[in-house]
Design an enzyme around this catalytic site. Structure first.
Site, PDB file in Angstrom:
ATOM      1  N   ARG A 277      -4.930  76.476  15.868  1.00 38.65           N
ATOM      2  CA  ARG A 277      -3.704  77.421  16.047  1.00 38.65           C
ATOM      3  C   ARG A 277      -3.949  78.453  14.817  1.00 38.65           C
ATOM      4  NH1 ARG A 277      -1.141  77.607  20.210  1.00 38.65           N
ATOM      5  NH2 ARG A 277      -0.344  75.616  21.411  1.00 38.65           N
TER       6      ARG A 277
ATOM      7  N   LEU B  31       1.584  88.461  29.130  1.00 36.92           N
ATOM      8  CA  LEU B  31       1.657  88.078  28.607  1.00 36.92           C
ATOM      9  C   LEU B  31       0.698  87.456  28.276  1.00 36.92           C
ATOM     10  CD1 LEU B  31       5.763  87.661  27.754  1.00 36.92           C
ATOM     11  CD2 LEU B  31       4.244  89.015  26.764  1.00 36.92           C
TER      12      LEU B  31
ATOM     13  N   CYS C  36       5.761  78.088  31.942  1.00 38.72           N
ATOM     14  CA  CYS C  36       6.121  79.482  33.146  1.00 38.72           C
ATOM     15  C   CYS C  36       4.829  80.122  32.978  1.00 38.72           C
ATOM     16  CB  CYS C  36       6.749  80.470  31.946  1.00 38.72           C
ATOM     17  SG  CYS C  36       8.729  79.688  32.527  1.00 38.72           S
TER      18      CYS C  36
HETATM   19  C1  UDX Z   1       7.727  82.033  27.701  1.00 44.11           C
HETATM   20  C2  UDX Z   1       7.867  84.047  28.378  1.00 44.11           C
HETATM   21  O1  UDX Z   1       7.620  84.474  26.229  1.00 44.11           O
HETATM   22  C3  UDX Z   1       9.394  84.103  27.908  1.00 44.11           C
HETATM   23  O2  UDX Z   1       9.835  85.529  27.982  1.00 44.11           O
HETATM   24  C4  UDX Z   1       9.182  83.075  29.584  1.00 44.11           C
HETATM   25  O3  UDX Z   1      11.122  83.686  29.564  1.00 44.11           O
HETATM   26  C5  UDX Z   1       8.939  81.946  29.599  1.00 44.11           C
HETATM   27  O4  UDX Z   1       7.892  82.023  29.409  1.00 44.11           O
HETATM   28  P1  UDX Z   1       7.914  80.125  26.795  1.00 44.11           P
HETATM   29  O5  UDX Z   1       6.414  79.528  27.648  1.00 44.11           O
HETATM   30  O6  UDX Z   1       8.478  79.243  26.584  1.00 44.11           O
HETATM   31  O7  UDX Z   1       8.110  82.051  26.661  1.00 44.11           O
HETATM   32  O8  UDX Z   1       6.629  80.581  24.724  1.00 44.11           O
HETATM   33  P2  UDX Z   1       5.550  81.901  24.747  1.00 44.11           P
HETATM   34  O9  UDX Z   1       6.068  82.345  23.389  1.00 44.11           O
HETATM   35  O10 UDX Z   1       5.731  83.038  25.551  1.00 44.11           O
HETATM   36  O11 UDX Z   1       4.519  81.105  24.396  1.00 44.11           O
HETATM   37  C6  UDX Z   1       3.565  80.389  25.092  1.00 44.11           C
HETATM   38  C7  UDX Z   1       3.042  80.133  25.439  1.00 44.11           C
HETATM   39  O12 UDX Z   1       1.463  80.900  25.124  1.00 44.11           O
HETATM   40  C8  UDX Z   1       2.630  79.112  23.682  1.00 44.11           C
HETATM   41  O13 UDX Z   1       1.764  77.670  23.970  1.00 44.11           O
HETATM   42  C9  UDX Z   1       1.860  79.788  22.875  1.00 44.11           C
HETATM   43  O14 UDX Z   1       1.570  78.656  22.085  1.00 44.11           O
HETATM   44  C10 UDX Z   1       1.365  80.692  23.197  1.00 44.11           C
HETATM   45  N1  UDX Z   1       0.899  81.832  22.622  1.00 44.11           N
HETATM   46  C11 UDX Z   1       1.434  83.042  22.513  1.00 44.11           C
HETATM   47  C12 UDX Z   1      -0.998  82.019  21.716  1.00 44.11           C
HETATM   48  O15 UDX Z   1      -1.523  80.811  22.274  1.00 44.11           O
HETATM   49  N2  UDX Z   1      -1.271  83.193  21.099  1.00 44.11           N
HETATM   50  C13 UDX Z   1       0.060  84.039  20.938  1.00 44.11           C
HETATM   51  O16 UDX Z   1      -0.470  85.740  20.505  1.00 44.11           O
HETATM   52  C14 UDX Z   1       1.431  84.008  21.407  1.00 44.11           C
END
Ligand code: UDX
Ligand code: ADP
Length: 480
Positions: free
Chosen positions: A447, A223, A272
């Protein structure tokens, strides 16, 4: 009645157990923590974490089959299944510092389980841990077991903050890893029955322990890699005049790639992604795989590059200095719909601007002044230690003000940095904001939430990540 106890009442343990209690009225669930203030908050009207839908679930079950307590030992002793959801910080000292997971909290939880147990138990790893942690925990438990049978399972949590309740209600999958022995399989079955109360069977995947542990690290690394990929492209878009939103849309239309997690941003944050990749890197290095380690390291390097590139863009646009200038920071949480600031890109951006002597006025709808001050004065990786170990009243960072309104934050400012995609930032009265700012007035949208064209018509100079640059910005190139 089956009894479940979860050690660690944090972002993972709290919501997960609340949903298990809601979906399984026949199971008694106790969530325990050594932090008295956290448990008091879980028992109050002001829960310790902000998560849409969580209040409702907790209110429905608290006092019925959902309990929050600091009596860790009693609840562990009485439980059939013990989830462990304690912190696993990145080590700051010694072997593997800056990379490896510090399993101190895990080890002390395991030793306590062994000490107080009087009956057989299933012990479930819920916090993300390095691969083979289960083996270490198993050793601690069996060497101290006094004849009690412990079965270790790995059941990584995939919920994302802000959508935790939805994710728990209908997960893409539930993953349960266990030993391939009859006793291990029986334990897997017992945990499967808990989830089967509401999760369709085909979504409950069973595997061996190591696959389950590694799947969690791999999923987070994949991810994060998508975000670093699109962020790398965003820098190229700015250099060439392409638009990253259009590129991501076109790329994501390929069903093999898919549209999700392709939003360019100032960088990913959260508890994470960085931690898990560092962990993965460390495991690769320990296993003699430096090429694989370097491959994943690059995901973090691009993320750091994206944050410093943003700061450089702000400073260079404003005549190469922000010294003494007021900059409004809109959004501090690592993403919208959460008050969580762990590893938020806002910390690095703010520190970068403070390094250039800017004055910051920060507004986030869910983050308190105390938290922001704590984050800006804390050392890297210190955030992941239990809250009661952190200083309660951090020395306030001079040059930082925290306000409770976007208009107050932007009044008299030279520039605005949008660092979290809160919906309310889309519908602010930007004309009113513009009128109260110094000129030229800048908006740096980390953003891509504002309508840049509309803001330009008002008079703003606008920078949007990965979008064609204003003439002004072309004349003031940012050196990364
Ligand atoms: C993540 C995983 O998605 C989840 O499955 C795991 O259990 C824990 O880690 P989380 O950290 O809560 O979850 O949020 P997530 O929605 O994944 O976003 C993480 C970061 O990436 C955020 O700072 C978000 O703003 C950023 N992000 C996300 C982007 O910059 N672009 C995107 O397209 C998606
Ligand atoms: P996560 O995001 O993984 O849920 P948190 O940091 O929010 O992580 O939560 C972890 C919780 O675990 C903290 O509230 C901390 O006080 C608690 N904790 C750590 N060690 C122990 C322990 N040995 N016994 C009980 N609770 C613990």
């Amino acid at each position: 009645m089956v009894k479940i106890c979860c050690i660690g009442a944090g972002y993972v343990g709290g919501p997960t157990m609340a949903v298990i209690a809601l979906k399984c009225p026949d199971i008694e669930v106790a969530v325990v923590d050594i932090s008295v203030s956290r448990i008091n908050a879980w028992n109050s009207d002001q829960l310790p974490i902000y998560e849409p839908g969580l209040d409702d679930v907790v209110k429905q079950r608290r006092g019925k089959n959902l309990f929050f307590s600091t009596d860790v030992e009693r609840h562990v002793m009485e439980a059939d299944i013990v989830f462990v959801s304690v912190n696993t910080p990145t080590k700051t000292q010694g072997l593997g510092a800056g990379k490896a997971a510090d399993l101190t909290y895990w080890e002390s939880a395991a030793r306590m389980i062994a000490d107080v147990s009087k009956s057989d138990k299933i012990v479930v790893e819920k916090s993300t841990v390095p691969v083979k942690t289960a083996e270490a925990i198993e050793k601690i438990l069996t060497h101290n077991s006094k004849g009690i049978n412990f079965q270790i399972l790995s059941n990584p949590e995939f919920l994302a903050e802000g959508t935790a309740i939805e994710d728990l209600f209908s997960p893409d999958r539930v993953l349960i890893g266990g030993r391939e022995t009859p006793a291990g399989q029986k334990a897997i079955q017992a945990l499967k029955e808990v989830y089967a109360h509401w999760v369709p069977e085909e979504r409950i995947i069973c595997s061996n322990l190591w696959s389950a542990e590694l799947s969690k690290l791999a999923a987070n690394a994949f991810l994060a890699q998508r975000i670093s990929s699109v962020n790398a492209i965003s820098a190229l878009c700015e250099a060439t005049g392409a638009n990253v939103t259009e590129v991501a849309h076109a790329v994501g239309k390929d069903t093999r790639i898919g549209p999700k997690f392709l939003n360019a941003s100032v960088g990913f944050g959260g508890s994470c992604f960085q931690k898990d990749i560092l962990n993965l890197v460390y495991i690769c290095e320990c296993n003699g795989l430096p090429e694989v380690a370097n491959y994943w390291k690059q995901v973090i390097k691009i993320n750091d590059y994206q944050k410093s590139r943003f700061v450089n863009r702000v400073v260079s646009s404003m005549f190469n200095t922000v010294s003494g200038k007021k900059i409004a920071i809109l959004g501090f949480a690592f993403k919208k719909d959460t008050g969580d600031t762990r590893e938020t890109p806002a910390i690095d951006v703010c520190k970068g601007l403070l390094g250039d002597k800017a004055r910051l006025s920060i507004y986030d709808p869910q983050v308190s002044e105390d938290q922001i001050q704590r984050d800006l004065s804390m050392k890297k990786f210190d955030w992941d230690h239990p809250i009661h170990l952190q200083p309660q009243s951090p020395t306030a960072v001079k040059q930082v003000g925290v306000v409770w309104d976007a208009y107050e934050a932007t009044k008299g400012a030279h520039g605005i940095c949008i660092l979290t995609e809160w919906d309310e930032f889309k519908s602010l009265d930007y004309k009113k904001i513009y009128d109260q700012m110094q000129k030229p007035a800048f908006v740096f949208d980390g953003r891509n939430v504002v309508d840049a064209e509309k803001l330009r018509q008002i008079g703003f100079i606008v920078y949007s990540i990965g979008k064609p640059l204003d003439e002004w910005l072309k004349d003031m190139p940012a050196v990364a």
